[in-house]
Design an enzyme around this catalytic site. Structure first.
Site, PDB file in Angstrom:
ATOM      1  N   GLU A 159       0.814  -1.200   0.000  1.00 51.45           N
ATOM      2  CA  GLU A 159       0.000   0.000   0.000  1.00 51.45           C
ATOM      3  C   GLU A 159       0.853   1.257   0.000  1.00 51.45           C
ATOM      4  O   GLU A 159       1.964   1.277   0.533  1.00 51.45           O
ATOM      5  CB  GLU A 159      -0.933  -0.016   1.213  1.00 51.45           C
ATOM      6  CG  GLU A 159      -2.011  -1.085   1.077  1.00 51.45           C
ATOM      7  CD  GLU A 159      -2.843  -1.277   2.335  1.00 51.45           C
ATOM      8  OE1 GLU A 159      -2.391  -0.870   3.427  1.00 51.45           O
ATOM      9  OE2 GLU A 159      -3.933  -1.852   2.231  1.00 51.45           O
TER      10      GLU A 159
ATOM     11  N   CYS B  42       3.515   8.340   1.144  1.00 51.78           N
ATOM     12  CA  CYS B  42       4.118   7.306   1.979  1.00 51.78           C
ATOM     13  C   CYS B  42       4.202   6.028   1.154  1.00 51.78           C
ATOM     14  O   CYS B  42       3.183   5.546   0.646  1.00 51.78           O
ATOM     15  CB  CYS B  42       3.273   7.097   3.233  1.00 51.78           C
ATOM     16  SG  CYS B  42       3.904   5.834   4.352  1.00 51.78           S
TER      17      CYS B  42
ATOM     18  N   CYS C  61       6.513  -7.248   6.606  1.00 57.25           N
ATOM     19  CA  CYS C  61       7.686  -6.751   7.327  1.00 57.25           C
ATOM     20  C   CYS C  61       8.171  -7.824   8.285  1.00 57.25           C
ATOM     21  O   CYS C  61       7.372  -8.506   8.924  1.00 57.25           O
ATOM     22  CB  CYS C  61       7.330  -5.478   8.102  1.00 57.25           C
ATOM     23  SG  CYS C  61       8.745  -4.723   8.942  1.00 57.25           S
TER      24      CYS C  61
ATOM     25  N   CYS D 110       7.491  -5.183  15.046  1.00 60.27           N
ATOM     26  CA  CYS D 110       7.213  -4.273  16.155  1.00 60.27           C
ATOM     27  C   CYS D 110       5.806  -4.535  16.706  1.00 60.27           C
ATOM     28  O   CYS D 110       4.854  -4.722  15.938  1.00 60.27           O
ATOM     29  CB  CYS D 110       7.330  -2.825  15.695  1.00 60.27           C
ATOM     30  SG  CYS D 110       8.987  -2.384  15.110  1.00 60.27           S
TER      31      CYS D 110
ATOM     32  N   CYS E  19       2.683  -2.361  15.459  1.00 61.20           N
ATOM     33  CA  CYS E  19       2.477  -2.156  14.020  1.00 61.20           C
ATOM     34  C   CYS E  19       1.700  -3.320  13.424  1.00 61.20           C
ATOM     35  O   CYS E  19       2.167  -4.464  13.434  1.00 61.20           O
ATOM     36  CB  CYS E  19       3.834  -2.010  13.327  1.00 61.20           C
ATOM     37  SG  CYS E  19       3.698  -1.753  11.545  1.00 61.20           S
TER      38      CYS E  19
ATOM     39  N   LEU F 242      12.131   5.030  17.469  1.00 61.17           N
ATOM     40  CA  LEU F 242      12.757   4.825  18.782  1.00 61.17           C
ATOM     41  C   LEU F 242      11.794   4.140  19.754  1.00 61.17           C
ATOM     42  O   LEU F 242      12.044   3.053  20.236  1.00 61.17           O
ATOM     43  CB  LEU F 242      13.242   6.157  19.330  1.00 61.17           C
ATOM     44  CG  LEU F 242      14.112   6.082  20.586  1.00 61.17           C
ATOM     45  CD1 LEU F 242      15.368   5.254  20.351  1.00 61.17           C
ATOM     46  CD2 LEU F 242      14.474   7.488  21.066  1.00 61.17           C
TER      47      LEU F 242
ATOM     48  N   CYS G 105      -0.719   5.719  10.519  1.00 60.13           N
ATOM     49  CA  CYS G 105       0.556   5.084  10.826  1.00 60.13           C
ATOM     50  C   CYS G 105       0.356   3.738  11.516  1.00 60.13           C
ATOM     51  O   CYS G 105      -0.397   3.615  12.470  1.00 60.13           O
ATOM     52  CB  CYS G 105       1.368   6.003  11.738  1.00 60.13           C
ATOM     53  SG  CYS G 105       3.009   5.405  12.072  1.00 60.13           S
TER      54      CYS G 105
END
Length: 382
Positions: free
Chosen positions: A91, A104, A111, A115, A118, A220, A344
C-alpha cells in the site's frame, strides 16, 4: 528477456541504452518521458527516433504495478493497494496538506521486524520489492494526482519511506529508487524532502550516509533497552547506544541538521513521566552541546492482535511538554486517513494469516471505491 525500465535509475538506463547502440542523451530523454510525463508506451515518446522506439518495443517495457483498489478518506487522504504478485499486495498513501503533498511508500511486502504496535508487522514478511516496484508507487500516484487535481505542476513534494516494510533491509533496491526520486530528470525531489524511516539497522544507516544521504527518521519508541527490545525486537541486535551513535555519524552527511525520532504513544507502556525524563537524559548524553534531533509523538492506532491501547491526549501533552521544556523540538502527529486504515501502523489493512492473502486480494478487486482514470501525460519538463 523483456526488462522493466522502471527498475533503472538514470545511470542504469544509460548503460541499457548504450547496450542498444544508442547515445547517452537518449537515456535522459527516455527517463524524462517515463518519470516527468508518465509515459508508458514507447510510441507516445515522439522525440525519440523511430529506430530506438522499435528497439525498445522489442526488448523493454514500462510496467507499473496493477492497482487493486483506491480509497479516499474524508480528510482527502488517498490509499492505494498495489498487486505485487503471488498473492501479495502493498500500500501507498498520499497525504495532502496546505504547503505540501506527501506520499508514503512501501519497500517490502509485509515486514520482518515485528514491532508490537504495528499491524503491518503482524501480517508477516513475504519479500523485498524491486526498485521498479518501489518507484512505481510514486510514478502512479504523481501522474494520477495531476489528472485527478487537474494540474500540470508536480503534486508530490515529499516522499517518506514509511509504508510497509523496513527500507534498510531492502537496501540494494531502495537506493536506486531513491536516486530516481532525487534526479532532476526524474522527480527532482530535494534530499531534505525524501525521508527513510528505519527501526535501526545500524550498518545500513552508515552505508546510506555515504551512498545516498536523505532525511532520516528513526523508530525509537522507548527510552531504555529493556522496554525497546520488547517493542522493537531489532533492538536486541542494535541496542540504543549503538543506534544513537549511528545517528550522530549520519548527521555528518545528512541534508538536515537533525534526526527525527518517531515515538508511538502506548497507554501505560512508554508514555509515563519517568519515560519522558529518561528520554531527556538519553538525548542530552548524545547532544554534545547542540540540538541534534526532534521527536514526533505518534498516536497509536489500535488493532486487536497488539493488546495495546492509545495514550490519552492529556498524557501525550504532558509527555510532549517535558521534552519541549528540556529544549527538544517535539510535535504530536495529527492522525490522517483513520477511516480508510491509512494511518501510521495500519498499512496491512485487516491483519490476516499469510495463507489467506490471496482471498483478500480477490475481495479487494471487487470493492474498488473510485474509478481510476487514464494516467495523465502533461507536457511537463523540469
Amino acid at each position: 528477456m523483456t526488462v522493466n525500465l522502471l527498475d533503472y535509475d538514470l545511470e542504469g538506463l544509460t548503460l541499457y541504452c548504450e547496450r542498444l547502440g544508442e547515445k547517452r542523451f537518449r537515456a535522459t530523454q527516455l527517463f524524462r518521458w517515463i518519470h516527468q510525463r508518465g509515459a508508458s508506451k514507447f510510441d507516445d515518446m515522439t522525440d525519440l527516433a523511430r529506430s530506438l522506439r522499435e528497439k525498445l518495443s522489442a526488448s523493454a517495457q514500462v510496467k507499473p504495478l496493477d492497482i487493486l483498489s483506491q480509497h479516499i478518506s474524508s480528510d482527502g487522504t488517498i490509499k492505494w493497494l498495489f498487486d505485487v504478485g503471488n498473492g501479495d499486495a502493498v500500500e501507498a498513501v498520499f497525504i495532502p496538506e496546505k504547503d505540501r503533498g506527501t506520499l508514503c511508500i512501501s519497500s517490502q511486502a509485509g515486514c520482518a521486524v515485528g514491532c508490537r504496535f504495528c499491524s503491518t508487522g503482524h501480517q508477516g514478511f513475504s519479500r523485498n520489492l524491486r526498485a521498479g516496484e518501489i518507484i512505481s508507487q510514486l510514478w502512479f500516484a504523481e501522474h494520477f494526482l495531476r489528472s485527478h487535481l487537474k494540474q500540470c505542476d508536480r503534486v508530490i513534494s515529499n516522499v517518506v519511506m514509511m509504508g510497509m516494510g523496513e527500507p534498510l533491509q531492502n537496501y540494494s533496491e531502495l537506493v536506486p529508487a531513491l536516486r530516481v526520486m532525487l534526479d532532476d530528470h526524474g522527480y527532482g525531489l530535494s534530499r531534505r524532502r525524501v525521508t527513510v524511516s528505519t527501526s535501526g539497522v545500524v550498518p545500513m544507516m552508515d552505508r546510506l550516509a555515504l551512498d545516498c544521504p536523505v532525511a532520516l527518521a528513526v523508530s525509537l519508541h522507548a527510552p531504555n533497552d529493556e522496554l525497546r527490545s520488547n517493542l522493537v525486537p531489532l533492538n536486541r541486535k542494535y541496542p540504543i547506544e549503538e543506534l544513537l551513535a549511528a545517528c550522530n555519524r549520519y548527521l555528518a552527511h545528512a541534508p538536515r541538521d537533525f534526526i527525527t525520532f518517531e515515538y508511538c504513544m502506548l497507554d501505560g507502556v512508554n508514555d509515563q513521566v519517568e519515560h519522558a525524563n529518561q528520554l531527556v537524559s538519553l538525548i542530552r548524553q548524545h547532544a554534545s552541546g547542540r540540538v541534534w534531533c526532534k521527536f514526533n509523538l505518534i498516536p497509536f492506532n489500535p488493532f486487536p492482535a497488539s493488546g495495546l491501547l492509545r495514550s490519552p491526549i492529556e498524557q501525550v501533552n504532558v509527555f510532549a511538554k517535558i521534552l519541549s521544556d528540556a529544549g527538544i523540538v517535539t510535535t504530536v502527529r495529527k492522525t490522517r486517513g483513520d477511516d480508510i486504515d491509512a494511518a501510521c501502523g495500519q498499512l496491512a489493512g485487516d491483519v490476516q494469516d499469510r495463507t489467506r492473502v490471496q482471498s483478500r486480494i480477490a475481495r479487494q478487486r471487487t470493492i474498488m471505491l473510485t474509478p481510476i482514470p487514464p494516467t495523465a501525460k502533461p507536457n511537463l519538463e523540469k
